[in-house]
Write a protein that holds these residues in place. Structure first.
Motif, PDB file in Angstrom:
ATOM      1  N   ALA A 156     -30.878   0.106  -0.838  1.00 22.08           N
ATOM      2  CA  ALA A 156     -30.459   1.220  -1.690  1.00 22.08           C
ATOM      3  C   ALA A 156     -31.663   2.079  -2.077  1.00 22.08           C
ATOM      4  CB  ALA A 156     -29.755   0.693  -2.937  1.00 22.08           C
ATOM      5  N   GLY A 157     -32.764   1.413  -2.430  1.00 16.83           N
ATOM      6  CA  GLY A 157     -33.983   2.154  -2.735  1.00 16.83           C
ATOM      7  C   GLY A 157     -34.489   2.927  -1.534  1.00 16.83           C
ATOM      8  N   ASP A 158     -34.509   2.263  -0.378  1.00 15.33           N
ATOM      9  CA  ASP A 158     -34.928   2.919   0.861  1.00 15.33           C
ATOM     10  C   ASP A 158     -34.053   4.133   1.165  1.00 15.33           C
ATOM     11  OD1 ASP A 158     -36.812   0.925   1.131  1.00 15.33           O
ATOM     12  OD2 ASP A 158     -35.719  -0.180   2.672  1.00 15.33           O
ATOM     13  N   SER A 159     -32.754   3.986   0.930  1.00 21.16           N
ATOM     14  CA  SER A 159     -31.811   5.061   1.210  1.00 21.16           C
ATOM     15  C   SER A 159     -32.101   6.291   0.346  1.00 21.16           C
ATOM     16  CB  SER A 159     -30.374   4.588   0.950  1.00 21.16           C
ATOM     17  OG  SER A 159     -30.027   3.525   1.805  1.00 21.16           O
ATOM     18  N   LEU A 160     -32.403   6.058  -0.916  1.00 20.70           N
ATOM     19  CA  LEU A 160     -32.686   7.170  -1.820  1.00 20.70           C
ATOM     20  C   LEU A 160     -33.998   7.854  -1.470  1.00 20.70           C
ATOM     21  CD1 LEU A 160     -31.437   5.641  -5.172  1.00 20.70           C
ATOM     22  CD2 LEU A 160     -30.608   7.753  -4.112  1.00 20.70           C
ATOM     23  N   LEU A 161     -34.996   7.070  -1.084  1.00 15.97           N
ATOM     24  CA  LEU A 161     -36.285   7.656  -0.707  1.00 15.97           C
ATOM     25  C   LEU A 161     -36.117   8.581   0.502  1.00 15.97           C
ATOM     26  CD1 LEU A 161     -39.361   7.866  -0.991  1.00 15.97           C
ATOM     27  CD2 LEU A 161     -39.545   5.805   0.423  1.00 15.97           C
ATOM     28  N   THR A 162     -35.401   8.118   1.507  1.00 17.52           N
ATOM     29  CA  THR A 162     -35.220   8.937   2.700  1.00 17.52           C
ATOM     30  C   THR A 162     -34.281  10.117   2.437  1.00 17.52           C
ATOM     31  OG1 THR A 162     -33.526   7.354   3.426  1.00 17.52           O
ATOM     32  CG2 THR A 162     -35.723   7.106   4.350  1.00 17.52           C
ATOM     33  N   LEU A 163     -33.260   9.913   1.596  1.00 22.94           N
ATOM     34  CA  LEU A 163     -32.342  10.998   1.267  1.00 22.94           C
ATOM     35  C   LEU A 163     -33.052  12.120   0.521  1.00 22.94           C
ATOM     36  CD1 LEU A 163     -29.466  12.118   1.290  1.00 22.94           C
ATOM     37  CD2 LEU A 163     -29.021  10.826  -0.823  1.00 22.94           C
ATOM     38  N   ALA A 164     -34.078  11.775  -0.245  1.00 21.13           N
ATOM     39  CA  ALA A 164     -34.835  12.795  -0.975  1.00 21.13           C
ATOM     40  C   ALA A 164     -35.452  13.809  -0.012  1.00 21.13           C
ATOM     41  CB  ALA A 164     -35.924  12.128  -1.815  1.00 21.13           C
ATOM     42  N   PHE A 165     -36.050  13.317   1.052  1.00 14.88           N
ATOM     43  CA  PHE A 165     -36.691  14.224   2.005  1.00 14.88           C
ATOM     44  C   PHE A 165     -35.656  14.938   2.879  1.00 14.88           C
ATOM     45  CE2 PHE A 165     -40.030  11.320   0.721  1.00 14.88           C
ATOM     46  CZ  PHE A 165     -41.031  12.226   0.392  1.00 14.88           C
ATOM     47  N   GLU A 166     -34.563  14.263   3.159  1.00 11.01           N
ATOM     48  CA  GLU A 166     -33.464  14.915   3.862  1.00 11.01           C
ATOM     49  C   GLU A 166     -32.924  16.077   3.029  1.00 11.01           C
ATOM     50  OE1 GLU A 166     -28.846  13.976   5.110  1.00 11.01           O
ATOM     51  OE2 GLU A 166     -30.249  12.294   4.963  1.00 11.01           O
ATOM     52  N   THR A 167     -32.832  15.864   1.714  1.00 13.36           N
ATOM     53  CA  THR A 167     -32.324  16.905   0.816  1.00 13.36           C
ATOM     54  C   THR A 167     -33.227  18.129   0.814  1.00 13.36           C
ATOM     55  OG1 THR A 167     -31.209  15.286  -0.609  1.00 13.36           O
ATOM     56  CG2 THR A 167     -31.753  17.418  -1.590  1.00 13.36           C
ATOM     57  N   LEU A 168     -34.535  17.909   0.759  1.00 11.25           N
ATOM     58  CA  LEU A 168     -35.456  19.040   0.807  1.00 11.25           C
ATOM     59  C   LEU A 168     -35.307  19.812   2.117  1.00 11.25           C
ATOM     60  CD1 LEU A 168     -38.772  17.637  -0.733  1.00 11.25           C
ATOM     61  CD2 LEU A 168     -37.223  19.316  -1.735  1.00 11.25           C
ATOM     62  N   ALA A 169     -35.233  19.076   3.208  1.00 13.50           N
ATOM     63  CA  ALA A 169     -35.160  19.716   4.525  1.00 13.50           C
ATOM     64  C   ALA A 169     -33.838  20.453   4.722  1.00 13.50           C
ATOM     65  CB  ALA A 169     -35.350  18.677   5.619  1.00 13.50           C
TER      66      ALA A 169
END
Length: 293
Positions: A111-124
């Motif tokens: 879940a933590g990993d998912s949020l970390l990667t989603l953060a950068f996906e959101t910016l992009a």
């Protein structure tokens, strides 16, 4: 303030609701785990700071929300991982069971990993609708640096290695400025980046953010001793039990309180440069440092 804080929180929550897949999205377990922590009733301090900093430069809130939400995702990921048995081993967060106590260690890590990667996906995926590619690259770099080895993770490592040891002032300062302060600084810098801040404006806001970030962590240290568990939503005394390096442990409560006040005063001086445009950001900063939970 030029905007209502409750409305700002509502706007952040609505944006997060849109950005994070629904609980019934396959595989359901990971989405339930992610949403459990994201919507656990956090105060949204970091996205609010991002929005307030962007407001100084007239950036529309809609445009600033992707960066604000990305930072909140990184913050929530850090909380999920911090609570794990291998790190701080906390059973409660925001007044309810920690993620790993509900979903297990493995799912909490994911879940933590998912949020970390989603953060950068959101910016992009989201910020590019409102800002030039060069601006999005700067936002991405700022968040990556704040979250990584030269920021939050670096501070976490030194914090772990310092448990049970007598640390000097320089080490304690490093822990607080990186483990907590780096992400606070990222919030303010992100708002400034989106607003096309000048070099002087960026420098002033960076100093402001560094002072507020350190003051926030000092107050957090103090509340771990003096705070009410019900109000804080987590157990107090954890820092002392783990023999963590804190300002009260090194300097005593009175000096720690004085240090937090001095840092707030220094931050206020930097904000004088921005006049009325900086009122929302200064208001939030005072709430962070003068809070009781």
């Amino acid at each position: 303030m030029s905007w209502d804080i409750n409305q700002a929180i509502k706007d952040v929550d609505e944006a997060l609701e849109r950005l994070i897949p629904a609980e019934d999205t396959f595989p359901q377990e990971i989405h339930r785990a992610v949403r459990y922590s994201v919507f656990a009733g956090g105060k949204r301090l970091r996205p609010l700071l991002t929005l307030a900093a962007a407001e100084i430069f007239g950036v529309p809130r809609l445009h600033a929300l992707p960066a604000a939400c990305a930072i909140e995702m990184v913050h929530t990921y850090s909380l999920i991982h911090d609570d794990l048995p291998a790190l701080d081993d906390d059973d409660y967060r925001r007044g309810r069971l920690s993620n790993h106590k509900v979903f297990g260690d493995a799912m909490a890590i994911l879940a933590g990993d998912s949020l970390l990667t989603l953060a950068f996906e959101t910016l992009a995926a989201e910020a590019t609708a409102y800002f030039a590619p060069a601006t999005v690259v700067r936002l991405t770099e700022a968040l990556g640096k704040a979250a990584g080895m030269s920021g939050m993770i670096g501070g976490q490592v030194v914090d772990l290695l310092s448990e049970g040891k007598q640390v000097n002032a320089a080490t304690l300062d490093y822990i607080h400025r990186h483990k907590t302060g780096a992400l606070f600084t990222c919030c303010i810098k992100s708002g400034a980046i989106m607003g096309g801040a000048s070099l002087e404006e960026m420098q002033r806001l960076t100093v402001f953010a560094q002072n507020i970030g350190l003051a926030f962590q000092i107050v957090d240290d103090i509340l771990d001793i003096t705070g009410d568990e019900a109000a804080l939503g987590k157990k107090t005394g954890a820092d002392q039990n783990r023999q963590k390096a804190t300002y009260p442990a090194l300097y005593g409560l009175k000096q720690a309180e004085e240090k937090a006040r001095d840092l707030l005063s220094a931050a206020e001086k930097e904000m004088e440069y921005f006049g009325d445009a900086g009122k929302s950001l200064l208001f939030l900063a005072k709430k962070l440092v003068e809070r009781e939970k």
